[in-house]
Enzyme design. Sequence first.
Site, PDB file in Angstrom:
ATOM      1  N   LYS A  16     -10.219  -3.962 -10.896  1.00  0.00           N
ATOM      2  CA  LYS A  16      -9.623  -5.157 -10.310  1.00  0.00           C
ATOM      3  C   LYS A  16     -10.580  -6.353 -10.442  1.00  0.00           C
ATOM      4  O   LYS A  16     -11.761  -6.168 -10.783  1.00  0.00           O
ATOM      5  CB  LYS A  16      -9.296  -4.866  -8.834  1.00  0.00           C
ATOM      6  CG  LYS A  16      -8.275  -3.729  -8.632  1.00  0.00           C
ATOM      7  CD  LYS A  16      -8.015  -3.477  -7.152  1.00  0.00           C
ATOM      8  CE  LYS A  16      -7.119  -2.272  -6.917  1.00  0.00           C
ATOM      9  NZ  LYS A  16      -6.887  -2.026  -5.470  1.00  0.00           N
ATOM     10  N   TYR A  56       2.776  -3.451  -8.075  1.00  0.00           N
ATOM     11  CA  TYR A  56       2.703  -2.966  -6.690  1.00  0.00           C
ATOM     12  C   TYR A  56       4.075  -2.942  -6.010  1.00  0.00           C
ATOM     13  O   TYR A  56       4.142  -3.003  -4.792  1.00  0.00           O
ATOM     14  CB  TYR A  56       1.738  -3.841  -5.883  1.00  0.00           C
ATOM     15  CG  TYR A  56       0.271  -3.520  -6.097  1.00  0.00           C
ATOM     16  CD1 TYR A  56      -0.220  -2.224  -5.893  1.00  0.00           C
ATOM     17  CD2 TYR A  56      -0.638  -4.501  -6.469  1.00  0.00           C
ATOM     18  CE1 TYR A  56      -1.563  -1.922  -6.074  1.00  0.00           C
ATOM     19  CE2 TYR A  56      -1.989  -4.200  -6.651  1.00  0.00           C
ATOM     20  CZ  TYR A  56      -2.447  -2.907  -6.448  1.00  0.00           C
ATOM     21  OH  TYR A  56      -3.774  -2.602  -6.607  1.00  0.00           O
ATOM     22  N   ASN A 119     -11.372  -3.203  -3.127  1.00  0.00           N
ATOM     23  CA  ASN A 119     -11.822  -1.829  -3.425  1.00  0.00           C
ATOM     24  C   ASN A 119     -11.950  -1.549  -4.930  1.00  0.00           C
ATOM     25  O   ASN A 119     -11.904  -0.415  -5.373  1.00  0.00           O
ATOM     26  CB  ASN A 119     -10.955  -0.790  -2.699  1.00  0.00           C
ATOM     27  CG  ASN A 119      -9.501  -0.818  -3.120  1.00  0.00           C
ATOM     28  OD1 ASN A 119      -9.108  -1.592  -3.987  1.00  0.00           O
ATOM     29  ND2 ASN A 119      -8.703   0.038  -2.518  1.00  0.00           N
ATOM     30  N   HIS A 122      -8.196   0.629  -9.370  1.00  0.00           N
ATOM     31  CA  HIS A 122      -6.894   1.259  -9.123  1.00  0.00           C
ATOM     32  C   HIS A 122      -6.745   2.476 -10.033  1.00  0.00           C
ATOM     33  O   HIS A 122      -7.185   2.444 -11.180  1.00  0.00           O
ATOM     34  CB  HIS A 122      -5.760   0.279  -9.429  1.00  0.00           C
ATOM     35  CG  HIS A 122      -4.431   0.957  -9.541  1.00  0.00           C
ATOM     36  ND1 HIS A 122      -3.667   1.283  -8.436  1.00  0.00           N
ATOM     37  CD2 HIS A 122      -3.756   1.432 -10.621  1.00  0.00           C
ATOM     38  CE1 HIS A 122      -2.572   1.924  -8.854  1.00  0.00           C
ATOM     39  NE2 HIS A 122      -2.600   2.018 -10.175  1.00  0.00           N
ATOM     40  N   GLU A 133       3.150   3.222 -14.912  1.00  0.00           N
ATOM     41  CA  GLU A 133       2.117   2.187 -14.967  1.00  0.00           C
ATOM     42  C   GLU A 133       1.598   1.995 -16.397  1.00  0.00           C
ATOM     43  O   GLU A 133       1.373   0.866 -16.826  1.00  0.00           O
ATOM     44  CB  GLU A 133       0.980   2.529 -13.997  1.00  0.00           C
ATOM     45  CG  GLU A 133       1.439   2.419 -12.544  1.00  0.00           C
ATOM     46  CD  GLU A 133       0.389   2.803 -11.522  1.00  0.00           C
ATOM     47  OE1 GLU A 133       0.619   2.544 -10.325  1.00  0.00           O
ATOM     48  OE2 GLU A 133      -0.658   3.388 -11.893  1.00  0.00           O
TER      49      GLU A 133
HETATM   50  P1  RTP Z   1      -4.704   2.236  -5.525  1.00  0.00           P
HETATM   51  O1  RTP Z   1      -3.266   2.535  -5.880  1.00  0.00           O
HETATM   52  O2  RTP Z   1      -5.097   0.815  -5.764  1.00  0.00           O
HETATM   53  O3  RTP Z   1      -5.675   3.231  -6.057  1.00  0.00           O
HETATM   54  O4  RTP Z   1      -4.772   2.375  -4.003  1.00  0.00           O
HETATM   55  P2  RTP Z   1      -4.149   3.533  -3.171  1.00  0.00           P
HETATM   56  O5  RTP Z   1      -3.020   4.192  -3.876  1.00  0.00           O
HETATM   57  O6  RTP Z   1      -5.312   4.357  -2.762  1.00  0.00           O
HETATM   58  O7  RTP Z   1      -3.593   2.707  -1.950  1.00  0.00           O
HETATM   59  P3  RTP Z   1      -2.172   2.022  -1.700  1.00  0.00           P
HETATM   60  O8  RTP Z   1      -1.798   2.359  -0.300  1.00  0.00           O
HETATM   61  O9  RTP Z   1      -1.219   2.267  -2.799  1.00  0.00           O
HETATM   62  O10 RTP Z   1      -2.600   0.507  -1.708  1.00  0.00           O
HETATM   63  C1  RTP Z   1      -2.780  -0.179  -2.893  1.00  0.00           C
HETATM   64  C2  RTP Z   1      -3.862  -1.184  -2.725  1.00  0.00           C
HETATM   65  O11 RTP Z   1      -3.525  -2.118  -1.728  1.00  0.00           O
HETATM   66  C3  RTP Z   1      -4.698  -2.602  -1.104  1.00  0.00           C
HETATM   67  N1  RTP Z   1      -4.594  -2.450   0.320  1.00  0.00           N
HETATM   68  N2  RTP Z   1      -4.922  -3.394   1.152  1.00  0.00           N
HETATM   69  N3  RTP Z   1      -5.351  -4.925   3.488  1.00  0.00           N
HETATM   70  C4  RTP Z   1      -4.963  -3.673   3.603  1.00  0.00           C
HETATM   71  O12 RTP Z   1      -4.839  -3.134   4.666  1.00  0.00           O
HETATM   72  C5  RTP Z   1      -4.719  -2.915   2.373  1.00  0.00           C
HETATM   73  N4  RTP Z   1      -4.277  -1.687   2.301  1.00  0.00           N
HETATM   74  C6  RTP Z   1      -4.180  -1.388   0.986  1.00  0.00           C
HETATM   75  C7  RTP Z   1      -5.859  -1.825  -1.651  1.00  0.00           C
HETATM   76  O13 RTP Z   1      -6.480  -2.623  -2.657  1.00  0.00           O
HETATM   77  C8  RTP Z   1      -5.213  -0.612  -2.270  1.00  0.00           C
HETATM   78  O14 RTP Z   1      -5.986  -0.091  -3.328  1.00  0.00           O
END
Ligand code: RTP
Length: 155
Positions: A16, A56, A119, A122, A133
């Site tokens: 990212k 997303y 973070n 992705h 994707e």
């Molecule tokens: P990723 O797909 O990016 O690896 O992340 P993930 O599945 O572990 O998490 P997901 O719940 O799908 O969330 C995607 C991305 O959204 C951002 N996020 N921000 N501000 C917040 O509370 C929050 N929660 C999630 C993070 O960048 C996360 O990787």
Amino acid sequence: PTVEAAELERTFIAIKPDGVQRGLISEIIGRFERKGYKLVAIKLIVPTKEFAAQHYDDLSSRPFFNGLCDFLSSGPVVAMVWEGQGVIKYGRKLIGATSPQASEPGTIRGDLCVQVSRNIIHGSDGPETAVNEIGLWFKPEELVSYTKNDEKWLY
Ligand code: RTP
């Protein structure tokens, strides 16, 4: 002989904008490379906000969705496809938990970042997401099939 099976699994990984700006491209790529996974596609792009929203789209009802799309489209992203045995699930393991505060030391997020909204990386969360994707970010001809010398020592 198991190389054929290994080649079947591919995942989409993106560094990212925060990871790019913080100079972590080689660090992150190096971890996937040293593990033994094979890079089959890579490009540097600044996604539009509309494209970020498509990426997303499963999170569109979440309160952080708008900020997340603004962030992903705020600068260059390194989009990649990595291939290898178990790369979808184990790639997520290399990455660590969504929140860097919950990520174990030794993982990319555990070692290299602090906050969930920054973070740095992705990774596709399952086989279906990976196919979707990869299809969203890459044209089929951008994926390169090749034999890598170390494969006979890995599989
Ligand atoms: P990723 O797909 O990016 O690896 O992340 P993930 O599945 O572990 O998490 P997901 O719940 O799908 O969330 C995607 C991305 O959204 C951002 N996020 N921000 N501000 C917040 O509370 C929050 N929660 C999630 C993070 O960048 C996360 O990787």
